[in-house]
Design a protein around this motif. Structure first.
Motif, PDB file in Angstrom:
ATOM      1  N   VAL A 129       1.088  -1.368  -0.216  1.00 34.67           N
ATOM      2  CA  VAL A 129       0.342   0.160   0.331  1.00 34.67           C
ATOM      3  C   VAL A 129       0.646   0.996   0.067  1.00 34.67           C
ATOM      4  O   VAL A 129       1.834   1.002   0.642  1.00 34.67           O
ATOM      5  CB  VAL A 129      -1.099   0.026   1.189  1.00 34.67           C
ATOM      6  CG1 VAL A 129      -2.083   1.290   1.308  1.00 34.67           C
ATOM      7  CG2 VAL A 129      -1.696  -1.356   1.341  1.00 34.67           C
ATOM      8  N   VAL A 130       0.695   2.127  -0.774  1.00 35.68           N
ATOM      9  CA  VAL A 130       1.257   3.422  -0.945  1.00 35.68           C
ATOM     10  C   VAL A 130      -0.283   4.798  -0.623  1.00 35.68           C
ATOM     11  O   VAL A 130      -0.692   4.896  -1.148  1.00 35.68           O
ATOM     12  CB  VAL A 130       2.177   3.481  -2.064  1.00 35.68           C
ATOM     13  CG1 VAL A 130       2.885   5.163  -2.076  1.00 35.68           C
ATOM     14  CG2 VAL A 130       3.064   2.565  -2.029  1.00 35.68           C
ATOM     15  N   PHE A 131       0.769   5.363   1.097  1.00 31.91           N
ATOM     16  CA  PHE A 131      -0.276   6.328   0.463  1.00 31.91           C
ATOM     17  C   PHE A 131       0.264   7.863  -0.376  1.00 31.91           C
ATOM     18  O   PHE A 131       2.021   7.804   0.155  1.00 31.91           O
ATOM     19  CB  PHE A 131      -0.035   6.556   2.090  1.00 31.91           C
ATOM     20  CG  PHE A 131      -1.096   5.300   2.911  1.00 31.91           C
ATOM     21  CD1 PHE A 131      -2.131   5.606   2.759  1.00 31.91           C
ATOM     22  CD2 PHE A 131       0.222   4.687   3.441  1.00 31.91           C
ATOM     23  CE1 PHE A 131      -2.803   4.487   3.251  1.00 31.91           C
ATOM     24  CE2 PHE A 131      -0.385   3.449   4.079  1.00 31.91           C
ATOM     25  CZ  PHE A 131      -2.325   3.248   3.751  1.00 31.91           C
ATOM     26  N   TRP A 132      -0.344   8.907  -0.970  1.00 31.60           N
ATOM     27  CA  TRP A 132       0.305   9.679  -2.291  1.00 31.60           C
ATOM     28  C   TRP A 132       0.089  10.698  -0.851  1.00 31.60           C
ATOM     29  O   TRP A 132      -1.320  11.215  -0.614  1.00 31.60           O
ATOM     30  CB  TRP A 132       0.028   9.751  -3.532  1.00 31.60           C
ATOM     31  CG  TRP A 132       0.096   8.758  -3.784  1.00 31.60           C
ATOM     32  CD1 TRP A 132      -0.094   7.626  -3.793  1.00 31.60           C
ATOM     33  CD2 TRP A 132       1.738   8.841  -4.590  1.00 31.60           C
ATOM     34  NE1 TRP A 132       0.878   6.226  -4.378  1.00 31.60           N
ATOM     35  CE2 TRP A 132       1.857   7.655  -5.106  1.00 31.60           C
ATOM     36  CE3 TRP A 132       2.524   9.728  -4.742  1.00 31.60           C
ATOM     37  CZ2 TRP A 132       4.028   6.977  -5.528  1.00 31.60           C
ATOM     38  CZ3 TRP A 132       3.913   9.452  -5.806  1.00 31.60           C
ATOM     39  CH2 TRP A 132       4.438   8.173  -6.209  1.00 31.60           C
ATOM     40  N   GLY A 133       0.474  11.937  -0.504  1.00 27.59           N
ATOM     41  CA  GLY A 133       0.108  13.008  -0.320  1.00 27.59           C
ATOM     42  C   GLY A 133       1.626  14.117  -0.458  1.00 27.59           C
ATOM     43  O   GLY A 133       2.209  14.157  -0.810  1.00 27.59           O
ATOM     44  N   LEU A 134       1.406  15.088   0.875  1.00 32.59           N
ATOM     45  CA  LEU A 134       2.404  16.020   0.544  1.00 32.59           C
ATOM     46  C   LEU A 134       3.239  16.131   1.985  1.00 32.59           C
ATOM     47  O   LEU A 134       2.390  15.825   3.167  1.00 32.59           O
ATOM     48  CB  LEU A 134       1.943  17.774   0.597  1.00 32.59           C
ATOM     49  CG  LEU A 134       1.129  17.979  -0.378  1.00 32.59           C
ATOM     50  CD1 LEU A 134       0.926  19.296  -0.778  1.00 32.59           C
ATOM     51  CD2 LEU A 134       2.710  18.094  -1.910  1.00 32.59           C
ATOM     52  N   CYS A 135       4.177  16.140   2.476  1.00 29.56           N
ATOM     53  CA  CYS A 135       5.103  15.993   3.537  1.00 29.56           C
ATOM     54  C   CYS A 135       4.657  17.430   4.168  1.00 29.56           C
ATOM     55  O   CYS A 135       4.383  18.564   3.331  1.00 29.56           O
ATOM     56  CB  CYS A 135       6.664  15.836   3.447  1.00 29.56           C
ATOM     57  SG  CYS A 135       7.070  17.128   1.944  1.00 29.56           S
ATOM     58  N   PRO A 136       4.940  17.952   5.126  1.00 32.56           N
ATOM     59  CA  PRO A 136       4.890  18.523   6.254  1.00 32.56           C
ATOM     60  C   PRO A 136       5.317  19.879   5.495  1.00 32.56           C
ATOM     61  O   PRO A 136       5.117  20.869   5.104  1.00 32.56           O
ATOM     62  CB  PRO A 136       5.811  18.193   7.718  1.00 32.56           C
ATOM     63  CG  PRO A 136       5.652  16.395   7.828  1.00 32.56           C
ATOM     64  CD  PRO A 136       5.449  16.507   6.791  1.00 32.56           C
ATOM     65  N   GLY A 137       6.956  19.835   5.172  1.00 31.48           N
ATOM     66  CA  GLY A 137       7.638  20.534   4.780  1.00 31.48           C
ATOM     67  C   GLY A 137       6.969  21.511   3.522  1.00 31.48           C
ATOM     68  O   GLY A 137       6.576  22.625   3.000  1.00 31.48           O
ATOM     69  N   CYS A 138       6.447  20.096   2.402  1.00 34.19           N
ATOM     70  CA  CYS A 138       5.920  20.839   0.762  1.00 34.19           C
ATOM     71  C   CYS A 138       4.366  21.820   1.425  1.00 34.19           C
ATOM     72  O   CYS A 138       3.963  22.290   1.281  1.00 34.19           O
ATOM     73  CB  CYS A 138       6.168  20.403   0.262  1.00 34.19           C
ATOM     74  SG  CYS A 138       7.153  18.761  -0.407  1.00 34.19           S
ATOM     75  N   THR A 140       3.499  23.337   4.102  1.00 32.12           N
ATOM     76  CA  THR A 140       4.324  24.376   4.743  1.00 32.12           C
ATOM     77  C   THR A 140       4.035  25.160   3.502  1.00 32.12           C
ATOM     78  O   THR A 140       3.564  26.218   3.346  1.00 32.12           O
ATOM     79  CB  THR A 140       5.236  24.359   5.549  1.00 32.12           C
ATOM     80  OG1 THR A 140       4.398  23.405   7.045  1.00 32.12           O
ATOM     81  CG2 THR A 140       5.153  25.818   6.807  1.00 32.12           C
ATOM     82  N   SER A 141       5.181  25.029   2.923  1.00 35.28           N
ATOM     83  CA  SER A 141       5.760  25.725   1.979  1.00 35.28           C
ATOM     84  C   SER A 141       4.393  26.359   0.662  1.00 35.28           C
ATOM     85  O   SER A 141       4.558  27.486   0.158  1.00 35.28           O
ATOM     86  CB  SER A 141       6.774  25.176   0.994  1.00 35.28           C
ATOM     87  OG  SER A 141       6.071  24.203  -0.156  1.00 35.28           O
ATOM     88  N   ARG A 142       3.037  25.582   0.970  1.00 33.95           N
ATOM     89  CA  ARG A 142       2.549  25.542  -0.640  1.00 33.95           C
ATOM     90  C   ARG A 142       1.187  26.248  -0.306  1.00 33.95           C
ATOM     91  O   ARG A 142       0.610  27.068  -0.302  1.00 33.95           O
ATOM     92  CB  ARG A 142       1.565  24.710  -1.024  1.00 33.95           C
ATOM     93  CG  ARG A 142       2.322  23.610  -1.801  1.00 33.95           C
ATOM     94  CD  ARG A 142       1.631  22.700  -2.588  1.00 33.95           C
ATOM     95  NE  ARG A 142       2.502  22.069  -3.494  1.00 33.95           N
ATOM     96  CZ  ARG A 142       1.975  20.983  -4.611  1.00 33.95           C
ATOM     97  NH1 ARG A 142       0.566  20.300  -4.193  1.00 33.95           N
ATOM     98  NH2 ARG A 142       3.035  20.122  -5.022  1.00 33.95           N
ATOM     99  N   THR A 143       0.736  26.847   1.635  1.00 34.39           N
ATOM    100  CA  THR A 143       0.131  27.071   1.967  1.00 34.39           C
ATOM    101  C   THR A 143       0.944  28.950   2.069  1.00 34.39           C
ATOM    102  O   THR A 143       0.067  29.754   2.330  1.00 34.39           O
ATOM    103  CB  THR A 143      -0.302  26.868   3.293  1.00 34.39           C
ATOM    104  OG1 THR A 143       0.688  26.931   4.117  1.00 34.39           O
ATOM    105  CG2 THR A 143      -0.885  25.508   3.145  1.00 34.39           C
ATOM    106  N   SER A 144       2.284  29.095   2.436  1.00 34.44           N
ATOM    107  CA  SER A 144       3.091  30.172   2.612  1.00 34.44           C
ATOM    108  C   SER A 144       2.168  30.972   1.761  1.00 34.44           C
ATOM    109  O   SER A 144       2.259  31.254  -0.060  1.00 34.44           O
ATOM    110  CB  SER A 144       4.173  29.956   2.832  1.00 34.44           C
ATOM    111  OG  SER A 144       4.149  29.174   4.062  1.00 34.44           O
TER     112      SER A 144
END
Length: 144
Positions: A129-138, A140-144
């Protein structure tokens, strides 16, 4: 009294593999790394023992994987990565932006997606099973 830990060379011998400086360095690099790809592992091995060809790294990774000492994962659209966590059925989180990979322990309790509804005669020994998403660093940078 605690049992002594095997050396890397002893583990290689125990798996039926010839012990070479490159294999010892490669197994150690995989285990110390964090889901590294071939190029990063080659760099690590070269830093430990000097020159080693990329072909030797690929051959070493194949031998170590076949012997069950390391695990190869290939998230869709990503190059192969290697990890030292073997012998369990854990899964992975993959960041869609930077490609970072993190381990996730297998779900416990009722997890119907981990049991094939039809096995078609296969003997199933692993579910991936592979879960896909954004890591915390990415994230945060997208919401900044």
């Amino acid at each position: 009294m605690t049992a002594s830990r095997l050396t890397t060379a002893e583990e290689l011998r125990g798996a039926g593999l010839r012990v070479t400086a490159a294999r010892v360095a490669l197994l150690d690099a995989v285990r110390e790394g964090d889901h590294l790809g071939v190029e990063a592992l080659a760099t690590q091995v070269r830093g430990r023992i000097g020159h080693v060809s990329l072909q030797a790294v690929y051959e070493g990774l194949n031998a170590l994987t076949d012997a069950g000492l390391i695990r190869r994962i290939e998230p869709a659209g990503s190059p192969a990565r290697y990890e030292g966590r073997v012998g369990d059925n854990h899964h992975h989180l993959v960041c869609r932006s930077c490609g970072r990979v993190a381990d996730v322990d297998c779900a416990v309790g009722s997890a119907p997606c981990l049991t094939a509804s039809q096995d078609h005669g296969f003997t199933v020994d692993e579910a991936e099973v592979v879960f896909w998403g954004l890591c915390p660093g990415c994230s945060t940078s997208r919401t900044s």
